[in-house]
Design an enzyme around this catalytic site. Structure first.
Site, short mmCIF file in Angstrom:
data_model
loop_
_atom_site.label_atom_id
_atom_site.label_comp_id
_atom_site.label_asym_id
_atom_site.label_seq_id
_atom_site.Cartn_x
_atom_site.Cartn_y
_atom_site.Cartn_z
N HIS A 123 0.86 -0.38 0.16
CA HIS A 123 0.06 0.38 0.43
C HIS A 123 1.03 1.24 -0.11
O HIS A 123 1.94 1.47 0.49
CB HIS A 123 -0.82 -0.34 1.27
N ASP A 200 3.00 -4.59 7.86
CA ASP A 200 1.86 -4.06 8.04
C ASP A 200 0.50 -4.64 7.83
O ASP A 200 0.66 -5.47 6.78
CB ASP A 200 1.94 -3.75 6.57
N GLN A 203 -3.92 -5.04 7.03
CA GLN A 203 -5.41 -6.49 6.53
C GLN A 203 -5.32 -7.63 6.84
O GLN A 203 -5.72 -8.08 6.26
CB GLN A 203 -5.62 -6.03 4.71
N LYS A 226 -10.44 -0.91 10.93
CA LYS A 226 -10.10 -1.88 9.86
C LYS A 226 -10.65 -3.37 10.88
O LYS A 226 -11.14 -4.22 10.06
CB LYS A 226 -8.56 -2.29 8.77
N CYS A 364 -4.61 2.47 -3.77
CA CYS A 364 -3.68 2.67 -3.10
C CYS A 364 -2.61 1.91 -2.83
O CYS A 364 -1.95 1.67 -2.09
CB CYS A 364 -3.64 3.42 -1.60
N1 PMP Z 1 -1.89 -1.28 4.86
C1 PMP Z 1 -2.69 -1.51 4.27
C2 PMP Z 1 -1.47 -3.33 3.34
C3 PMP Z 1 -3.49 -1.10 3.85
O1 PMP Z 1 -5.21 -1.92 3.15
C4 PMP Z 1 -4.39 0.06 4.83
C5 PMP Z 1 -5.54 0.95 4.23
N2 PMP Z 1 -6.11 0.49 2.72
C6 PMP Z 1 -3.20 0.84 5.23
C7 PMP Z 1 -1.76 0.27 4.97
C8 PMP Z 1 -3.55 2.23 5.45
O2 PMP Z 1 -4.55 2.39 6.87
P1 PMP Z 1 -4.95 3.28 7.15
O3 PMP Z 1 -5.16 4.31 5.63
O4 PMP Z 1 -6.05 3.23 8.28
O5 PMP Z 1 -3.78 4.07 8.05
#
Ligand code: PMP
Length: 406
Positions: A123, A200, A203, A226, A364
């Site tokens: 991401h 990270d 997910q 999430k 993203c």
């Molecule tokens: N890493 C991953 C794999 C994600 O899916 C996301 C959110 N889509 C993020 C980081 C960022 O998370 P947040 O927007 O909650 O900070």
């Protein structure tokens, strides 16, 4: 879990609502999850009865809110089986957690020409903060590629590692492909060369049991929103011995031990990394969300969501001209797909008319799109409150949308 679904769904008031005069079918859980009543009630209860700034009061309300916040830290510790609450830093989400580590670890440990490894399926949150660090320090970002099935080419990792490699940061689960990455193996390879690993888990933590001690990762981050908790909450785990060496991320109240114009000393862990008034009420509510999913049982959640994933994958594959992007052997409940001649956002907009929420675009993760030479995908992502009937309705609606658009 299947038998419990009707009951579970009543815990989430939004699932009983309508969108465009149709019962809501919410398949955008990778972007954010819906909240159970207990989370909503906790926020109302604390603002109604127990609100006062934490950690600095002598009065009842402040002490009450402080105690609840520190209990929430213990819930988060237990949730990922960290050794100590000192290793649990509350942040606003995974994005802030990556930025915190990229800055603080970077300031302490990264020098010119050092190298940082991320994967091709990250991401943007797990790419850009490291790129910014590289720019600040004159360091180099290396990329571990994935194959066309959406699986990391783990055999290439040892070739990427050298004496300049200072940290490896990878997703536990890809938000764009659904791949569950072999993080145990990555951590083992990295540790052979004494390289710390940041996972990270944005997910992952709400779908898979995470045990940071067993994984032996050096950092693990996930987002509260999430994981059925409020927006603006997050958990960053870091090994105590590394966090202790890291310079603070933000300066301000609460992160200090003593301040004078000549010299400031910093607070102990984890407060050194929590400058200013924290988002304590949402954090207290996050703990309720973590308790909620713990009570349901993460193993049961994983099993049921895998059944949803397998069913939806089989049904989607029956659709002519539909191609699934990300067909790893080991997947979480995320399905990205494209359909010949159909723009994802056209399909998404028409599905919305039928009450179905899916996500379209790059998620993203532009490098993932670049890998496949596509501009974006449609993505459905399931939570334990989704049903097989919803998948049937979605597939039928998608076929109708295709008939309109082609
Ligand atoms: N890493 C991953 C794999 C994600 O899916 C996301 C959110 N889509 C993020 C980081 C960022 O998370 P947040 O927007 O909650 O900070």
């Amino acid at each position: 879990m299947k038998e419990q679904i009707d009951k579970i769904r009543t815990d989430f008031p939004i699932l009983g609502t309508q969108v465009n005069k149709k019962p809501l079918v919410y398949f955008d859980n990778a972007a954010t999850t819906q909240k159970p009543q207990i989370v909503i009630d906790t926020i109302t209860e604390y603002y109604s009865k127990y609100n006062a700034n934490i950690h600095r009061g002598v009065h009842f309300l402040s002490n009450f809110a402080t105690e609840a916040t520190e209990k929430a830290r213990e819930v988060a510790r237990k949730f990922i089986n960290a050794d100590a609450v000192e290793e649990i830093v509350f942040t606003s989400g995974t994005t802030e957690s990556v930025n915190l580590v990229a800055f603080s670890f970077g300031e302490t440990f990264i020098e010119k020409d050092d190298e940082i490894i991320v994967s091709e399926m990250e991401h943007h949150s797990n790419i850009v903060p490291w790129q910014m660090l590289c720019q600040r320090k004159g360091a180099i970002l290396r990329v571990l590629p994935f194959n066309d099935a959406g699986e990391l080419e783990i055999a290439k990792l040892p070739e990427l590692i050298n004496s300049k490699t200072k940290i490896i940061s990878v997703a536990h689960v890809s938000n764009a492909l659904g791949t569950i990455n072999p993080i145990r193996e990555i951590i083992k390879i990295a540790h052979k060369s004494n390289i710390p690993v940041f996972i990270d888990g944005a997910q992952a933590a709400q779908h898979i049991t995470v045990d940071v001690k067993e994984l032996d990762c050096d950092f693990y981050a996930f987002s509260g929103h999430k994981a059925y908790g409020p927006t603006g909450t997050g958990v960053l785990y870091g090994k105590k011995n590394i966090l202790e060496k890291m310079t603070p991320y933000k300066g301000g109240g609460e992160m200090i031990a003593k301040v004078s114009f000549e010299k400031t000393t910093y607070n102990s862990l984890p407060f050194k990394f929590e400058a200013g008034t924290p988002n304590y009420i949402d954090t207290i509510a996050l703990a309720k969300a973590l308790d909620y999913i713990t009570d349901l049982g993460l193993d049961k959640i994983y099993k049921y969501e895998t059944e949803l994933l397998e069913y939806a994958t089989t049904e989607l594959k029956k659709i002519d001209k539909l191609k699934i992007i990300g067909e790893a052997n080991h997947k979480s409940s995320v399905i990205s797909f494209i359909i010949d001649d159909i723009h994802p956002s056209d399909a998404g907009t028409l599905l919305d008319q039928m009450g179905i929420a899916i996500r379209t675009g790059t998620h993203c993760a532009e490098p993932v799109m670049q890998h496949f030479g596509i501009s974006g995908t449609m993505r459905v992502s399931f939570a334990f409150y989704n049903t097989f009937e919803e998948i049937d309705y979605f597939v039928k609606s998608l076929c109708y949308v295709i008939s309109i658009l082609t």
